[in-house]
Design an enzyme around this catalytic site. Sequence first.
Site, mmCIF file in Angstrom:
data_model
loop_
_atom_site.group_PDB
_atom_site.id
_atom_site.type_symbol
_atom_site.label_atom_id
_atom_site.label_comp_id
_atom_site.label_asym_id
_atom_site.label_seq_id
_atom_site.Cartn_x
_atom_site.Cartn_y
_atom_site.Cartn_z
ATOM 1 N N LYS A 158 0.839 -1.202 0.000
ATOM 2 C CA LYS A 158 0.000 0.000 0.000
ATOM 3 C C LYS A 158 0.873 1.251 0.000
ATOM 4 O O LYS A 158 1.991 1.215 0.489
ATOM 5 C CB LYS A 158 -0.860 0.036 1.274
ATOM 6 C CG LYS A 158 -1.930 -1.026 1.354
ATOM 7 C CD LYS A 158 -2.629 -0.941 2.711
ATOM 8 C CE LYS A 158 -3.596 -2.090 2.909
ATOM 9 N NZ LYS A 158 -4.822 -1.990 2.103
ATOM 10 N N ARG A 169 -10.217 -11.794 1.834
ATOM 11 C CA ARG A 169 -11.103 -12.833 1.295
ATOM 12 C C ARG A 169 -10.425 -14.195 1.308
ATOM 13 O O ARG A 169 -11.085 -15.222 1.402
ATOM 14 C CB ARG A 169 -11.572 -12.429 -0.102
ATOM 15 C CG ARG A 169 -10.485 -12.295 -1.123
ATOM 16 C CD ARG A 169 -10.880 -11.411 -2.293
ATOM 17 N NE ARG A 169 -10.862 -9.994 -1.917
ATOM 18 C CZ ARG A 169 -11.143 -9.001 -2.755
ATOM 19 N NH1 ARG A 169 -11.491 -9.250 -4.004
ATOM 20 N NH2 ARG A 169 -11.097 -7.757 -2.353
#
Lengths: 461, 490
Positions: free
Chosen positions: B267, B341
Amino acid sequence: MIKLRRGLSKDAVLLRPIAEGAPHPSGFAGRQGQVLELSPGERWIGADHAATATEWEGVGAACIAAAGRAPRVALDARELPAHFAVGLGVGAVLRAWRFEILKARRAPGPRRLELLVDDPAALADAWARAEARLSGVLLARELVAEPANRLTPKEFARRLRGLESDGIEVEEFGRPALRRLGAGGILAVGGGSAVPPRIVVLRWKGGFRAPPVAFVGKGLCFDTGGISIKGAAGMEAMRADMAGAAACAGAMLALARRKSPCPAVAILAIAENMTSGSAYRPGDVLRMMSGRTVEVVDTDAEGRLVLADALHLAVTRFRPQAVLDLATLTGSVITALGHHRAGLFHNDAALGAAVAAAGEAVGERLWPLPIGGRHREELNSDIADLRQCVPDGTRFVSDASNAAAFLREFVGTLPWAHLDIAGMDTAETDDLLAAKGTPTGFGVRLLDALVERHFEDPHRV
Amino acid sequence: MLDIAFSKPALPKAGALVLLIAEGAAPEGLAAQLDTEMEGGLTRALEAASFKGRKGQSVTLWAPVVTVTKLLVVGMGPLAGLDAEKLGGGIYPQVSGETQCTVAADGLSAAQAAAIGMGAALRAYRFDRYRTTEKAEDKPKLDKITVLAADPSGAKAAHAPMKAVAQGVFLTRDLVSEPPNVLFPAEFADRCKELTKLGLEVEVLGPKEMRKLGFGALLGVAQGSINEARMVVMRWNGLSGGKKKAEKPVCFIGKGVTFDTGGISIKPAGGMEDMKWDMAGAGTVTGLMAALAGRKAKCDVVGLIGLVENMPGDNAQRPGDVVTSASGQTIEVINTDAEGRLVLADVIHYAIEKYDPKLMVDLATLTGAIIVALGHEHAGLFSNDEELAARILAAGLATGEAAWRMPLGEAYDKQIKSDIADMKNVGGGRAGGSITAAQFIQRFVQGRPWAHLDIAGTAWSSKDAPIIPKGATAYGVRMLDRLVADHYEG
């Protein structure tokens, strides 16, 4: 668009939807997506489980996609119930449409379409209705497809004048008129372009006296982003930033062609957002047509500014029974819903439900998104009545909801729905009613269906 | 935790006193009594301040009588539709500097009196264990509020389960607030173990056990960090008492990425510190289990959390890797920052295989896209079950933890098709990013009733709200406690 015929003409390739039956030795079993080239003159197209008119439209589109280079094709709708036959034809017309006026040589493929039916006369009325709607979709597509050097704000307005031949009144507010109206939003947005902005009003009188239904469309013939200029990659797609206005115009044509009894009006805010010495700037404060002041934060959030003036004009001049605006408004709605549904915002639960249901019925699907208290709070400005958006650089801005909260300020209390159709104007994949990369005409059928279902009973209004 | 006591209406002997007055109403009960003692001074003061009892209005009087140091008169707005929790939450900051405080709720029901206490307690939460130099005068002094109620024992009884829920909320807020160097997977698991004292059965699985179970997706995320992964299973057998199961349990599943750098798909630096709360789903499930156990909920519930740290490292997962999940389905990892996920996939599969749940709700700070879609006032709700979705929406409205339904569908599912594996972990581009994430999870739920709450926009608050101080919100604890209470108990 498509000819209704009883028998197959000699040089047409027969496209036959097969819904079920014993598996063919080739492995073809009638599943949707399957195609069998039975002979040079006949193709089978899987149509199993197609149980709604919308699904049959998909089959019609699949037929055209499977037709290859054949210039003349006949879709076999014999033995199909009328609404499925119409669906098959509609899907075929939509998929076969192409924008080729700018090409020296047209690509091979189906141009002459026929729909084989048991009794053409019996289907004529239903088909005429469908064709009226289709003419609206195709008009919208053509407008969206046109590049921005051809479809300038002036040219857009000129083409809209062509709707007069269908009984639609066309009124144009040029720059002087907009100045008189105090339309500071659209004047600022269009101020950077060599071609001045305008608002075009289309009126369809309908068959009874009642407040009209109003469509309001964002018509940015090209959007560079202005001083807050966009990145170069993909900017060419911004020729389609007038898809909302195009859809409204298409819906008006559909209503006129099928002689809808419902009075309707479309207010199209048409401008080009360019960078230039006369362009508006971030930090500018605009006085809008409604008298409210708006602080500009990002000149690329221009759609809401032109819509604000158009909405105000719609509401004050026509006192409509419902206002629907369509706009390719925000990238954030694409992040939210992708390319399969447009965002729906409203201030009226009944209208919201009706709009969503009309979308489902025609396969132009929407999904409701919220306008929260905080979405409006975020638009508080230190210098003006409100600011146009949340400054960029703040991470994860729910700009679609902010934009809807902004627009709501200009609607007043009338029932209003806002459709953020960014991401829906152009087909992203090939399995839809439009070939990949071509305009969809999204919204035309939805608006027409909405009027047909909810606004054509004179005793209701 | 702010202590809440209840007693019979009587003017306090000392400290601050809060009077509550409905819109347009005159002082009644205790307020009238005080007004008499003040020889009509209260009425005059309220008139002078143009106090009408509107929501948000308040008037302060210092030492109006000898026994009261500070008198705060608070408007309640119209009594119909009174949100007593928010009222209590709004009162707390105005009295937090006092040493003693009494709130006169003598005109309200026992449940409302209890809720005022709950609201004040929720607002009084503070995470200050790392403030070593804070001056005493800057800290709140109030540690107890006495609520005066017509029926104090009724109010106390109504408050007992609320207190248990508040403790669950605080556990969640603590976990979410903890910095990532303190709260890594093993430490998180250790804190879960402490919940055995509430009667929860807590089981912790380490990498060895998870490898045996085939948790390729979860372990792939964890492999870049020196902090080992854990899965924690917390069981509350409030219905069966741990004996033969009468009914299938409800399962809550949480994403617990104790820190998310993004991994190799790292990020940007700006705001990365927020990623300490990328375990808020797991934090919420843990607090929820504590709440249910604390109030002895009559149901069987299993809370499962997948705990990993997502770091770039010499053995970190790469974009392009294909991992095999516990379900056997293979996943092409396109973006190592879409890791939540992957964690959920294995934990959900385990929940189904081991506990055969009647329904599952997962919580995860899953996507930035959900913030773009909805902002911070609603979490995104995805579900394959209309009844469950409707119940969650209703529980959210009832507790002020609102959710907004988002779509699922085949068209979105197609976006996660992979050329090499059964699926890929992102949908290609930003379009519909929270929906494609939900589609991914749905591929592991085997068609069971399931709901997914994407809480990326609601787990943390940048400003104070009436019952939620700035910081970790514990969004979901009260909503899901309510869901269980309304539909799955008894």
